[in-house]
Structures are given as C-alpha cells and as structure tokens.
Scaffold this active site. Structure first.
Site, PDB file in Angstrom:
ATOM      1  N   ALA A 190       7.919  -3.013   2.046  1.00  9.48           N
ATOM      2  CA  ALA A 190       7.772  -3.472   3.700  1.00  9.48           C
ATOM      3  C   ALA A 190       6.388  -3.397   4.422  1.00  9.48           C
ATOM      4  O   ALA A 190       5.668  -2.336   3.970  1.00  9.48           O
ATOM      5  CB  ALA A 190       8.777  -2.397   4.470  1.00  9.48           C
ATOM      6  N   CYS A 191       6.192  -4.144   5.145  1.00  5.23           N
ATOM      7  CA  CYS A 191       4.843  -3.815   5.798  1.00  5.23           C
ATOM      8  C   CYS A 191       5.092  -4.856   7.135  1.00  5.23           C
ATOM      9  O   CYS A 191       6.380  -4.823   7.569  1.00  5.23           O
ATOM     10  CB  CYS A 191       3.929  -4.698   5.343  1.00  5.23           C
ATOM     11  SG  CYS A 191       3.655  -6.547   5.361  1.00  5.23           S
ATOM     12  N   ASP A 192       4.278  -4.819   8.139  1.00  3.27           N
ATOM     13  CA  ASP A 192       4.385  -4.952   9.513  1.00  3.27           C
ATOM     14  C   ASP A 192       5.175  -6.366   9.667  1.00  3.27           C
ATOM     15  O   ASP A 192       5.929  -6.637  10.384  1.00  3.27           O
ATOM     16  CB  ASP A 192       3.222  -4.808  10.240  1.00  3.27           C
ATOM     17  CG  ASP A 192       3.316  -4.827  11.825  1.00  3.27           C
ATOM     18  OD1 ASP A 192       4.188  -4.175  12.136  1.00  3.27           O
ATOM     19  OD2 ASP A 192       2.327  -5.362  12.562  1.00  3.27           O
TER      20      ASP A 192
END
Length: 467
Positions: free
Chosen positions: A379-381
């Site tokens: 997960a990232c922004d």
C-alpha cells in the site's frame, strides 16, 4: 491522529480524484502541445471543451465513485455540471467539492431507506433518487459552488501573481520540499498547484506551477550525493534509486535517504529554489500535469520551445542540491546504527508510537502464521508508483525463492480495507494503514528497493512451507 496524517489523508483523497484520470490529462496536454506547435485550428478546437467539461467531469466521477460506487459517480457528474455552467473558471476545485459531497448525500439517503423499499420498486427508487438529488445539487452548484470557486480561484490566482511579480515564486520551495518528504506531495500537487495551473493554461497556454512539485532535480541531487559520498547500503542503492526517481518519476524513492539524515532538507530546499528561479527566469512552463514526476513526462508536457530551458533548470537544481549535500552526507556515518538512532529521534520529536523504530529493529512477525499467507498487499498513498514498484520487487523475490502460490498486489491506502494476509507499506504511512485495516499485520519498510524486511519476510515464508 496527528496533523501530518490528516494532511496525508486529505492529499490521498485529492489524488484519488485526479490520478485515475491522468491519462486524460496527458491526452489533453499532448493535444494542446501539438496544436500550439503546428498552429492547427482543428486541434485547438479540442483544448477549451476538454479543459472546461471533460476533465472536471472525470474528476467528479472518480470522486463520486470512490464514495458510493457507480451511482455516486453519476450524481457527482450531474452536480458538477451545474458548477461548470455557473462560472467561467475551470471547475477542478468545484468538482473536488461537489463530487464527493453529492455522492455522500446519496449514500446517506440509500442508508436511510435501506430495507424500506417495496419489492419491485428498487430500480425506480434508485434512478429517481439520483435524478432528484442530482438536479437539486446541480442547481446548488450553479448558484452557490460556482461563485464560491470563482472567488477562491481569483484570490489564489492573485496570490500567485504577487509571488510572480515580486520574484518570490522560488521561495515556495521552502514549503514544497519538506512537505514532499512527509508524503504531502499529493495534497500540494493535486489540491493546490494543478487547479491554479489550469487557470494559467487558459490565460498563457502554459503554467510554471506544474513544475514546482514535479521537479525531479532536488531529489536527484540527494541521490547523486549518496552515490559520491555515501557508504554501505545507502551508496549501493542510490544509483538504482536515482534511475527510478529521475526516469520513472517515483519521487518517494529518495525520501528515506533524507529521513535518515534530516539536515538534507536544506540542500533540497536550495535546489528547489534554484530550479524554480530558473523556470521563472526562462519563462517556461508545462501544458499539462506531469505525473509521475519523471523527466520524460515533464519534457513531453513542456510547452513548445521550452524543452532545453526546462532540462537546464532541472539539472541545475540537481547540481546545487548535490554540491551542498555532499559534505553533509560525508559527515554522516550512513550506518544501520545511525539509521536506528535517527528513526527513534524522529519518533520522539513527533510523539509517535513505536511504528517507526520497529522498522529498523526486529519485526513483530513471530505471531503471524506464515503458512497461511497467500495474499500480500503493498500500500502507498496513491496506489500507483511506489507501491507498484515495491510489489513487483517483492513478488520477484518470492518467486525466486521457489514459492509460486503467493500474489503481491499494490493498492491505495484509501482503498483499504482489502482482502490480504499481510500489508507492506512505508514507515511514514503505517498509522494510516493501521487505522484503515487494524486487524491485518503490517510490515513497515524504509527503503523501497533494498528493504531488509523483504528478505526477512521471504525467509519466513520459505521456512513455514518447509515445515
């Protein structure tokens, strides 16, 4: 919840409206660049309608769909159409307001009548609710949101004009560069600079504002400094990170190099000031959003005749950052011990829990049953650049170990929770991931390319399958 996390969440929501539509933004930018370059009357016919109608409506649909599925997207576009017709300014901000708001209102109405609709009338009620609320919100958009956005845009544009006319625009790097390190780049780029840039496009045919946050020069300068004066793993991973950052446009790749030595924010700021000063001096700009912030995307979106000047400005900002950063990197030990101490110090300064320091110490993975791990979410922004790269690296390591029944996929934090046995994310995003999906074990990393947690995770997976 800290102010930084709240700002990250806000930026993530903004990027969630824009990033899914970046292809359309780039198409518009390419058409605009070609139309101006060859002076094509036919292609120029596309510029205005795409900017006025297509792009705001796409933003609204993405925002509405994220809040309340497809019907949320539909009502968001209807409501935004009222704002588009109510003012002469480009309604990016209006779409970002009306899109999620209208979908949220529809969602609350659906929850209110859930289970109360007579059998056979579901489709009728669903369609009429979108139609009625959409019509009302379009009218409100026309008489309320459009004038508000027009006034807000005028105020912000006037502020930009003051900075430009007084040669103060380079000073924006004082805020932009540190904010990027805190993963607030989406809030700045999508929430502030892009809407204002669209105003300059309509007036001047290009905008310098698109270059302020996307400039890869300062980040490249940091990585060059580590290539020259770094030691150990930091120096070893700097070259690969530099290629990914400069040509791939994934700026998050250099953030850990600054986080382990926070004084490097100073050369970042000075490099950013240099780049923006030269952008202003050369009077250059882009004709569309350059995302990701790759030098290739920037040159593709450059206004006709601005290519060389933009490239010079970017490289100059990299050179200034590098020269100032080299003695600071030399002074640093660049050791694992220093990395741990820096993480603990940052944790104390920010008043955060032990999520950061745990990245550099033993991972809390002993309680996890690795024999039951089959899906890993990275997960990232925004769920695109850094997470896609990290997921690809981790998947290759897992496949190389001989395990072929585990899938690694990338996702935006805003789209959590998701079906996953483990979530991998950057240390600065752990709080948000834990808030969205607290029941799933989260592994925090600090280095997208060579995180020791990758090998640690793979070893645990291999051991569990050999038992």
């Amino acid at each position: 919840m800290s102010l930084r996390v709240k700002a990250q969440r806000f930026g993530s929501k903004l990027s969630g409206m824009v990033i899914p539509n970046l292809g359309a933004f780039m198409a518009w930018g390419i058409i605009t660049a070609i139309a101006v370059a060859i002076d094509s009357a036919t292609l120029k016919e596309f510029i205005g309608p795409m900017l006025t109608y297509l792009l705001p409506i796409l933003i609204a649909f993405a925002a509405g769909k994220a809040v309340h599925d497809y019907r949320g997207g539909v009502i968001a576009t209807v409501a935004t159409m009222g704002a588009i017709l109510g003012a002469d300014v480009t309604m990016f901000i209006g779409a970002m307001i009306l899109g999620p708001l209208s979908a949220w209102i529809l969602k609350k109405f659906d929850q209110l009548i859930d289970g109360k609709i007579p059998t056979g009338f579901e489709l009728l009620v669903n369609n009429f609710s979108v139609g009625i609320f959409g019509a009302i919100l379009a009218w409100l958009g026309y008489i309320v949101i459009a004038p508000f956005v027009a006034i807000l845009t005028s105020v912000l544009s006037a502020g930009v004009d003051v900075l430009v006319n007084n040669n103060l625009l380079p000073l924006t790097a004082i805020f932009i560069e540190p904010a990027k390190i805190l993963f607030l780049n989406n809030a700045i780029g999508q929430g502030i600079l892009s809407p204002l840039g669209s105003m300059q496009i309509g007036e001047f045919g290009k905008s310098i504002l698109y270059l302020l946050e996307s400039n890869p020069g300062p980040g490249l300068g940091i990585l060059l400094a580590y290539m020259i004066a770094g030691k150990g793993n930091a120096k070893g991973s700097a070259m690969g990170s530099g290629i990914i950052h400069f040509f791939g446009g994934i700026h998050e790749i250099y953030f850990p190099f600054v986080l382990m030595n926070p004084i490097l924010v100073l050369p970042l700021i000075l490099g950013g000031v240099t780049g923006t000063f030269l952008f202003s001096l050369f009077d250059v700009g882009l004709v569309g959003v350059a995302s990701p912030g790759s030098i290739l995307a920037i040159l593709m979106m450059s206004a006709s005749g601005d290519y060389i000047q933009i490239l010079i400005s970017v490289l100059a900002s990299a050179a200034v950052t590098c020269l100032i950063a080299i003695p600071l990197v030399k002074r640093s030990k660049n050791s694992d011990t220093e990395l741990q101490e820096a993480a603990v110090k940052m944790e104390e300064l920010k008043g955060k829990e032990s999520s950061i320091s745990s990245v550099f110490t033993a991972s809390k993975i002993e309680s996890v049953d690795y024999s039951g791990i089959f899906k890993i979410a990275y997960a990232c922004d925004a769920g695109l650049g850094s997470s896609a790269m990290g997921a690809n690296i981790l998947q290759k390591k897992i496949r190389k170990s001989g395990i072929d029944d585990i899938s690694v996929f990338h996702i935006s934090i805003s789209n959590l929770p998701t079906e996953a046995d483990i979530i991998v994310t950057h240390q600065s995003l752990v709080d948000r991931v834990s808030e969205k999906q607290p029941s799933t074990h989260c592994i925090a990393i600090s280095d997208y390319l060579n995180a020791p947690e990758y090998s640690e995770l793979v070893n645990k997976l291999v051991e569990s399958r050999e038992k």
